[in-house]
Each structure stands twice: as C-alpha cells, then as structure tokens.
Design a protein around this motif. Structure first.
Motif, PDB file in Angstrom:
ATOM      1  N   VAL A   1       0.867  -1.173  -0.088  1.00 17.53           N
ATOM      2  CA  VAL A   1      -0.043  -0.117   0.030  1.00 17.53           C
ATOM      3  C   VAL A   1       0.945   1.271   0.054  1.00 17.53           C
ATOM      4  N   ILE A   2       1.799   1.232   0.750  1.00 16.65           N
ATOM      5  CA  ILE A   2       2.595   2.307   0.952  1.00 16.65           C
ATOM      6  C   ILE A   2       3.666   2.606  -0.538  1.00 16.65           C
ATOM      7  N   VAL A   3       4.212   1.481  -0.895  1.00 15.64           N
ATOM      8  CA  VAL A   3       4.762   1.649  -2.307  1.00 15.64           C
ATOM      9  C   VAL A   3       4.076   2.114  -3.359  1.00 15.64           C
ATOM     10  N   PHE A   4       2.689   1.735  -3.382  1.00 12.62           N
ATOM     11  CA  PHE A   4       1.767   2.041  -4.592  1.00 12.62           C
ATOM     12  C   PHE A   4       1.488   3.489  -4.189  1.00 12.62           C
TER      13      PHE A   4
ATOM     14  N   LEU B   1      -0.948   8.916   4.176  1.00 15.91           N
ATOM     15  CA  LEU B   1      -2.335   8.655   3.103  1.00 15.91           C
ATOM     16  C   LEU B   1      -2.362   6.887   3.258  1.00 15.91           C
ATOM     17  N   GLY B   2      -1.248   6.277   2.911  1.00 16.06           N
ATOM     18  CA  GLY B   2      -1.203   4.935   2.946  1.00 16.06           C
ATOM     19  C   GLY B   2      -1.402   4.180   4.180  1.00 16.06           C
ATOM     20  N   LEU B   3      -0.827   4.694   5.166  1.00 16.57           N
ATOM     21  CA  LEU B   3      -1.387   4.331   6.749  1.00 16.57           C
ATOM     22  C   LEU B   3      -2.649   4.446   6.992  1.00 16.57           C
ATOM     23  N   SER B   4      -3.299   5.715   6.636  1.00 13.63           N
ATOM     24  CA  SER B   4      -4.687   5.768   6.732  1.00 13.63           C
ATOM     25  C   SER B   4      -5.597   4.963   6.085  1.00 13.63           C
ATOM     26  N   VAL B   5      -5.227   4.931   4.998  1.00 17.21           N
ATOM     27  CA  VAL B   5      -6.160   3.829   4.181  1.00 17.21           C
ATOM     28  C   VAL B   5      -6.165   2.519   4.688  1.00 17.21           C
ATOM     29  N   TYR B   6      -4.879   1.973   4.889  1.00 19.71           N
ATOM     30  CA  TYR B   6      -4.696   0.562   5.519  1.00 19.71           C
ATOM     31  C   TYR B   6      -5.575   0.233   6.865  1.00 19.71           C
ATOM     32  N   HIS B   7      -4.985   1.077   7.692  1.00 21.85           N
ATOM     33  CA  HIS B   7      -5.606   0.920   9.136  1.00 21.85           C
ATOM     34  C   HIS B   7      -7.040   1.412   9.126  1.00 21.85           C
ATOM     35  N   ALA B   8      -7.607   2.195   8.438  1.00 26.65           N
ATOM     36  CA  ALA B   8      -9.085   2.370   8.102  1.00 26.65           C
ATOM     37  C   ALA B   8      -9.893   1.442   8.447  1.00 26.65           C
ATOM     38  N   SER B   9      -9.142   0.230   7.630  1.00 26.63           N
ATOM     39  CA  SER B   9     -10.082  -1.017   7.460  1.00 26.63           C
ATOM     40  C   SER B   9     -10.300  -1.781   8.881  1.00 26.63           C
ATOM     41  N   PHE B  10      -9.135  -1.588   9.690  1.00 25.80           N
ATOM     42  CA  PHE B  10      -9.228  -2.047  11.074  1.00 25.80           C
ATOM     43  C   PHE B  10     -10.063  -1.482  12.144  1.00 25.80           C
ATOM     44  N   VAL B  11      -9.962  -0.130  11.868  1.00 27.17           N
ATOM     45  CA  VAL B  11     -10.907   0.943  12.491  1.00 27.17           C
ATOM     46  C   VAL B  11     -12.343   0.528  12.293  1.00 27.17           C
ATOM     47  N   ALA B  12     -12.633   0.323  11.006  1.00 24.82           N
ATOM     48  CA  ALA B  12     -14.139   0.044  10.787  1.00 24.82           C
ATOM     49  C   ALA B  12     -14.569  -1.236  11.281  1.00 24.82           C
ATOM     50  N   GLU B  13     -13.557  -2.183  11.341  1.00 22.48           N
ATOM     51  CA  GLU B  13     -14.375  -3.586  12.013  1.00 22.48           C
ATOM     52  C   GLU B  13     -14.259  -3.147  13.605  1.00 22.48           C
ATOM     53  N   ALA B  14     -13.460  -2.488  14.054  1.00 22.56           N
ATOM     54  CA  ALA B  14     -13.559  -2.212  15.657  1.00 22.56           C
ATOM     55  C   ALA B  14     -14.955  -1.264  16.024  1.00 22.56           C
TER      56      ALA B  14
END
Length: 229
Positions: free
Chosen positions: A68-71, A103-116
């Motif tokens: 995700v970060i590299v993309f 941006l990359g960290l936010s997009v990635y961890h948002a999926s875990f936040v959503a599940e929480a």
C-alpha cells in the motif's frame, strides 16, 4: 553509557521519533475518519453501501501494508503524477513522501478501525435502534445520536490495539524515504555495526515508551466508559 550518549549526539534519534509520533497522530486521525465512514456503510440498510464497505475492508485488510505504501509513491506519484505537496518547495520530495505515507497508513488502518467500530455497534442493544426508529428518527440520526456514541465507548479497547499497531507499522514509511525512526536505525546499523545491541535497545525502548502508556490509558478508559448492561 558512553556509547549510548555518543549515538544520541551523532544521530538525530529524538527527531526521528518526533517524526514517527507526527506520522502516527496524523494517520490515526484520518484512519478514524475514514474507518468511521466505512463502518457506517457496513451497517447501512442500503445493500450497495454494505457491499462497498465490505469490499474495502476485505481487500485493504488483506493487502500487505508495504504494498500500500509503495503504491502511494510509485503508483500515485510516479505513474499518475498525483502530488500532495507544493512542487515549488525546496522540501517537496520529503513533504510529499511524508504525506503519501500518511495516506497509505490511513487507508490501510481504516479497515481495522471500521471493524473495531462495527464490533462496538454490535454491542448496542437492537431495541435501542428500534426505539429510535419508532419515534421517527431516520437512519443517520439514529446512528449519530443513539448507536455511534455507545459504539465508540464499546470500541475503545480494539481501537487502542489499532493505534498501537499503527505506531509500530509507521516504520514501513521508511521504504519511500520518510526519515522516521526505522530509517534512522537502519543508518545507524550501517555506520556502527559494532554497537548493534545498543542500537536495537534504544529503538526497542523508544517504541515501548510510545506504545505502553497508550495501551494502559485506553484500556483504563474503556473500563471506565464501558456501557453497563
């Protein structure tokens, strides 16, 4: 002790951890905003929104963070020309890479936040939402005034775990040149291989100092704010 003091004087260790903290805080705020939106989509009565939210979580959560970060750097910036900093600035590359990492960290961890948050929503008794609808509250107002306030209280503990994981995962930002703690550690290891144990000790202790108080504080807060049944 002399070796440790020499390392601190020769390398910007405190500045590196400051960059890590700044990166973590910004990504935490944006991932919470994005994750809340995704969680709302997942519990929405609209089937299309449910599928979009579910697809986002399942795809992003199962994609390696490094990818995700590299993309964000090679895909968005190098290939598509998307810049998130002023190109005329002398610090354009550093600022752009930092913001792309956020941006990359936010997009990635948002999926875990959503599940929480969704797990928090599941702790709210169904009768409360039904009572809100019975008095005429639409779905959005029911979420805003009845469900989400209680859901956040129930989701504090899993959100704390996401924040701790985010703090540690911020080290991945070094792959696109962000000068945070892991980048400084790598430089120190290359230049001073004779004191690897001291270098590992410094950075391990640094991350313990960053994450342990957060875990203790939010765990205590979750117990105090837990919804009584």
């Amino acid at each position: 002790m002399h070796v440790i003091s020499q390392l601190f004087s020769d390398y910007p260790i405190f500045s590196a951890f400051k960059e890590t903290i700044y990166l973590t805080l910004l990504a935490a705020v944006f991932s919470l905003l994005i994750g809340t939106g995704v969680a709302v989509m997942r519990v929405s009565p609209i089937r299309v929104l449910q599928l979009i939210g579910s697809g986002y979580v399942n795809i992003v959560r199962n994609t390696p963070l490094t990818l995700v970060i590299v993309f964000c750097n090679l895909g968005l910036f190098i290939q598509l020309g998307v810049a998130v900093a002023n190109k005329n600035s002398d610090t354009f590359i550093d600022t752009n890479n930092f913001r792309l990492a956020v941006l990359g960290l936010s997009v990635y961890h948002a999926s875990f936040v959503a599940e929480a948050i969704r797990s928090g929503v599941n702790t709210v008794p169904m009768g409360q939402a039904e009572a809100a609808r019975a008095i005429g509250l639409p779905f959005v107002k029911t979420l805003r005034h009845v469900v989400l306030p209680q859901a956040f209280r129930g989701a504090i503990a899993p959100l704390a775990n996401v924040l701790i994981a985010l703090t540690k995962n911020s080290t991945v930002a070094s792959v696109i040149g962000v000068a945070e703690s892991s980048a400084t550690m790598k430089e120190m290891m290359e230049n001073r291989p004779d004191v690897l144990v001291a270098i590992f000790g410094i950075f391990a202790l640094g991350f313990v100092v960053l994450t342990l108080p957060v875990g203790i504080l939010l765990t205590s807060l979750s117990k105090r704010l837990a919804v009584k049944r």
